[in-house]
Design a protein around this motif. Structure first.
Motif, PDB file in Angstrom:
ATOM      1  N   GLN A 108      34.457  66.176 118.781  1.00 20.77           N
ATOM      2  CA  GLN A 108      33.012  66.795 119.194  1.00 20.77           C
ATOM      3  C   GLN A 108      33.069  67.652 120.037  1.00 20.77           C
ATOM      4  O   GLN A 108      32.402  68.803 119.880  1.00 20.77           O
ATOM      5  N   GLN A 109      33.968  67.773 121.160  1.00 22.25           N
ATOM      6  CA  GLN A 109      33.968  68.709 122.047  1.00 22.25           C
ATOM      7  C   GLN A 109      34.586  69.917 121.434  1.00 22.25           C
ATOM      8  O   GLN A 109      33.813  70.934 121.718  1.00 22.25           O
ATOM      9  N   GLU A 110      35.573  69.740 120.686  1.00 16.91           N
ATOM     10  CA  GLU A 110      36.217  71.012 120.140  1.00 16.91           C
ATOM     11  C   GLU A 110      35.101  71.629 119.092  1.00 16.91           C
ATOM     12  O   GLU A 110      35.030  72.982 119.044  1.00 16.91           O
ATOM     13  N   ARG A 111      34.516  70.878 118.374  1.00 16.10           N
ATOM     14  CA  ARG A 111      33.571  71.617 117.548  1.00 16.10           C
ATOM     15  C   ARG A 111      32.282  72.265 118.077  1.00 16.10           C
ATOM     16  O   ARG A 111      32.010  73.209 117.771  1.00 16.10           O
ATOM     17  N   ALA A 112      32.063  71.686 119.143  1.00 16.79           N
ATOM     18  CA  ALA A 112      31.001  72.422 119.812  1.00 16.79           C
ATOM     19  C   ALA A 112      31.567  73.430 120.544  1.00 16.79           C
ATOM     20  O   ALA A 112      30.752  74.724 120.439  1.00 16.79           O
ATOM     21  N   ALA A 113      32.584  73.841 121.075  1.00 14.97           N
ATOM     22  CA  ALA A 113      33.301  75.100 121.339  1.00 14.97           C
ATOM     23  C   ALA A 113      33.305  75.967 120.333  1.00 14.97           C
ATOM     24  O   ALA A 113      32.929  77.266 120.410  1.00 14.97           O
ATOM     25  N   ALA A 114      33.500  75.631 119.228  1.00 10.69           N
ATOM     26  CA  ALA A 114      33.776  76.482 117.924  1.00 10.69           C
ATOM     27  C   ALA A 114      32.559  76.956 117.579  1.00 10.69           C
ATOM     28  O   ALA A 114      32.446  78.173 117.275  1.00 10.69           O
ATOM     29  N   ALA A 115      31.565  76.048 117.648  1.00 17.24           N
ATOM     30  CA  ALA A 115      30.102  76.388 117.250  1.00 17.24           C
ATOM     31  C   ALA A 115      29.522  77.426 117.983  1.00 17.24           C
ATOM     32  O   ALA A 115      28.877  78.510 117.533  1.00 17.24           O
ATOM     33  N   ARG A 116      29.670  77.247 119.314  1.00 13.17           N
ATOM     34  CA  ARG A 116      29.222  78.265 120.369  1.00 13.17           C
ATOM     35  C   ARG A 116      29.796  79.555 120.122  1.00 13.17           C
ATOM     36  O   ARG A 116      29.107  80.670 119.976  1.00 13.17           O
ATOM     37  N   LEU A 117      31.350  79.552 119.835  1.00  9.55           N
ATOM     38  CA  LEU A 117      31.782  80.790 119.627  1.00  9.55           C
ATOM     39  C   LEU A 117      31.375  81.430 118.420  1.00  9.55           C
ATOM     40  O   LEU A 117      31.180  82.767 117.956  1.00  9.55           O
ATOM     41  N   ALA A 118      31.362  80.745 117.271  1.00 10.63           N
ATOM     42  CA  ALA A 118      30.830  81.148 116.021  1.00 10.63           C
ATOM     43  C   ALA A 118      29.585  81.829 115.849  1.00 10.63           C
ATOM     44  O   ALA A 118      29.394  82.900 115.217  1.00 10.63           O
ATOM     45  N   ARG A 119      28.780  81.224 116.746  1.00 11.45           N
ATOM     46  CA  ARG A 119      27.225  81.656 116.595  1.00 11.45           C
ATOM     47  C   ARG A 119      27.217  83.180 117.545  1.00 11.45           C
ATOM     48  O   ARG A 119      26.128  83.871 117.037  1.00 11.45           O
ATOM     49  N   GLY A 120      28.032  83.573 118.273  1.00  8.71           N
ATOM     50  CA  GLY A 120      28.102  84.576 119.104  1.00  8.71           C
ATOM     51  C   GLY A 120      28.618  85.933 118.612  1.00  8.71           C
ATOM     52  O   GLY A 120      28.450  87.104 119.204  1.00  8.71           O
ATOM     53  N   VAL A 121      29.280  85.792 117.540  1.00  5.16           N
ATOM     54  CA  VAL A 121      30.042  86.957 117.021  1.00  5.16           C
ATOM     55  C   VAL A 121      29.622  87.370 115.662  1.00  5.16           C
ATOM     56  O   VAL A 121      28.692  86.426 115.035  1.00  5.16           O
ATOM     57  N   ARG A 122      30.072  88.502 115.250  1.00  2.00           N
ATOM     58  CA  ARG A 122      29.871  89.249 113.917  1.00  2.00           C
ATOM     59  C   ARG A 122      30.031  88.379 112.498  1.00  2.00           C
ATOM     60  O   ARG A 122      29.549  88.299 111.791  1.00  2.00           O
ATOM     61  N   GLN A 123      31.568  87.882 112.700  1.00  2.28           N
ATOM     62  CA  GLN A 123      32.062  87.318 111.524  1.00  2.28           C
ATOM     63  C   GLN A 123      33.003  86.287 111.944  1.00  2.28           C
ATOM     64  O   GLN A 123      33.691  86.375 113.177  1.00  2.28           O
ATOM     65  N   VAL A 124      33.030  84.956 111.151  1.00  2.00           N
ATOM     66  CA  VAL A 124      33.947  84.317 111.514  1.00  2.00           C
ATOM     67  C   VAL A 124      34.851  83.775 110.163  1.00  2.00           C
ATOM     68  O   VAL A 124      34.412  83.705 109.208  1.00  2.00           O
ATOM     69  N   ARG A 125      35.997  83.542 110.249  1.00  2.00           N
ATOM     70  CA  ARG A 125      36.861  83.171 109.184  1.00  2.00           C
ATOM     71  C   ARG A 125      37.366  81.990 109.592  1.00  2.00           C
ATOM     72  O   ARG A 125      38.333  81.764 110.513  1.00  2.00           O
ATOM     73  N   PRO A 126      37.515  80.652 108.778  1.00  2.00           N
ATOM     74  CA  PRO A 126      36.852  80.894 107.585  1.00  2.00           C
ATOM     75  C   PRO A 126      35.220  80.355 107.837  1.00  2.00           C
ATOM     76  O   PRO A 126      34.957  80.276 109.119  1.00  2.00           O
ATOM     77  N   LEU A 127      34.123  80.833 107.166  1.00  4.40           N
ATOM     78  CA  LEU A 127      32.812  80.811 107.206  1.00  4.40           C
ATOM     79  C   LEU A 127      32.323  79.458 107.157  1.00  4.40           C
ATOM     80  O   LEU A 127      32.233  78.843 105.883  1.00  4.40           O
ATOM     81  N   LEU A 128      32.029  78.560 108.069  1.00  2.00           N
ATOM     82  CA  LEU A 128      32.024  77.079 107.821  1.00  2.00           C
ATOM     83  C   LEU A 128      30.671  76.733 109.058  1.00  2.00           C
ATOM     84  O   LEU A 128      30.344  77.313 109.983  1.00  2.00           O
TER      85      LEU A 128
END
Length: 283
Positions: free
Chosen positions: A172-192
């Motif tokens: 859960q902690q790792e997913r939260a960090a990934a989600a915060r980072l994904a929300r703040g940038v233009r493009q994420v690979r893979p898009l999930l």
């Protein structure tokens, strides 16, 4: 050993690993079994690690060793860190984006990194203050190597990043960090959707698929991504990539900003982006 002797040795180790891996990879089927964490392992993983450990003990009897399959052996100021087959799922599937990862750590500092990807015909290596390089695989002194050099990255909001592994393999902690980072940038690979873990979702393609590389950090070192976040990783997944990215001009830390390989997280980035991305990822 001298720095040049270590570099020569790491190429010989990679050549040995390549030969073993190619033998298994060319077979009709590659048998695997699940480890305790659910990840796959093959006889190739185990044979490569055993052979490299034996060669290192022969060439450098005072050096310590740690590998993903057999763990730690010995103690000393120098330690070799090995992932025999990084990308085992790709290896089993007959896809080319897998490699052997080799690092040398001296007094807690990574002083040599090697990634050898025989199915791609490429390898990447670096030593501090000696540049980051890519060349043919297996090693061929008659084929010139190419030096990697990164330019300044965009703002974090305009960055293209990779994140791995997928949410179903993160806590859960790792997913939260990934989600915060994904929300703040233009493009994420893979898009999930990085906020939830759906174990029934189809397995996504890893960021390096089809890129000519085999690890997300190499996408940074070769300028194909602005940053890459690796989570739930062992030191063998991280250490070999540190000098390769840094000598190309990029940066590395865990999510607390420390230069460590034992916290399970690694953020690699183009110059100028690192702190902005860390600030995004932290709560």
């Amino acid at each position: 050993m001298t720095d040049l002797a270590d570099l020569e040795l790491v190429h010989r180790l990679a050549d040995e690993a390549d030969a073993i891996a190619r033998r298994y990879f060319s077979s009709a089927t590659i048998e695997s079994r699940a480890k305790s964490d659910g990840s796959p392992v093959t006889d190739a993983d185990r044979e490569i690690e055993f052979v490299l450990r034996s060669l290192i003990r022969q060439e450098c009897p005072g050096d310590a060793f740690i590998g993903e399959e057999f763990g730690a052996l010995g103690h000393g100021r120098r330690r070799w860190i090995i992932d025999a087959i990084d990308g085992t799922a790709s290896f089993i599937a007959g896809e080319p984006e897998w490699s052997t990862l080799i690092a040398l750590e001296e007094d807690g500092r990574i002083t040599l990194g090697m990634v050898s990807a025989p199915a791609l015909g490429r390898r990447w290596w670096a030593r501090p203050d000696s540049g980051s390089w890519t060349g043919s695989c297996p090693s061929n002194p008659d084929t010139p190597a190419h030096r990697l050099a990164l330019t300044e990255g965009p703002s974090a909001q305009n960055a293209a990043i990779g994140i791995w592994p997928p949410p179903s393999r993160l806590n859960q902690q790792e997913r939260a960090a990934a989600a915060r980072l994904a929300r703040g940038v233009r493009q994420v690979r893979p898009l999930l959707d990085w906020t939830t873990a759906d174990p029934t979702a189809p397995a996504p393609r890893k960021p390096s698929t089809g890129s000519g590389t085999c690890h997300g950090a190499l996408l940074v070192a070769t300028g194909q991504l602005d940053a890459f976040l690796l989570l739930g990783a062992g030191p063998w997944d991280i250490a070999p990539l540190i000098p390769i990215v840094q000598e190309a001009g990029g940066t590395f830390s865990d999510l607390t900003g420390q230069h460590r390989t034992d916290t399970g997280a690694a953020l690699f980035a183009r110059p100028g982006l690192h702190q902005q991305l860390l600030d995004m990822a932290l709560p």
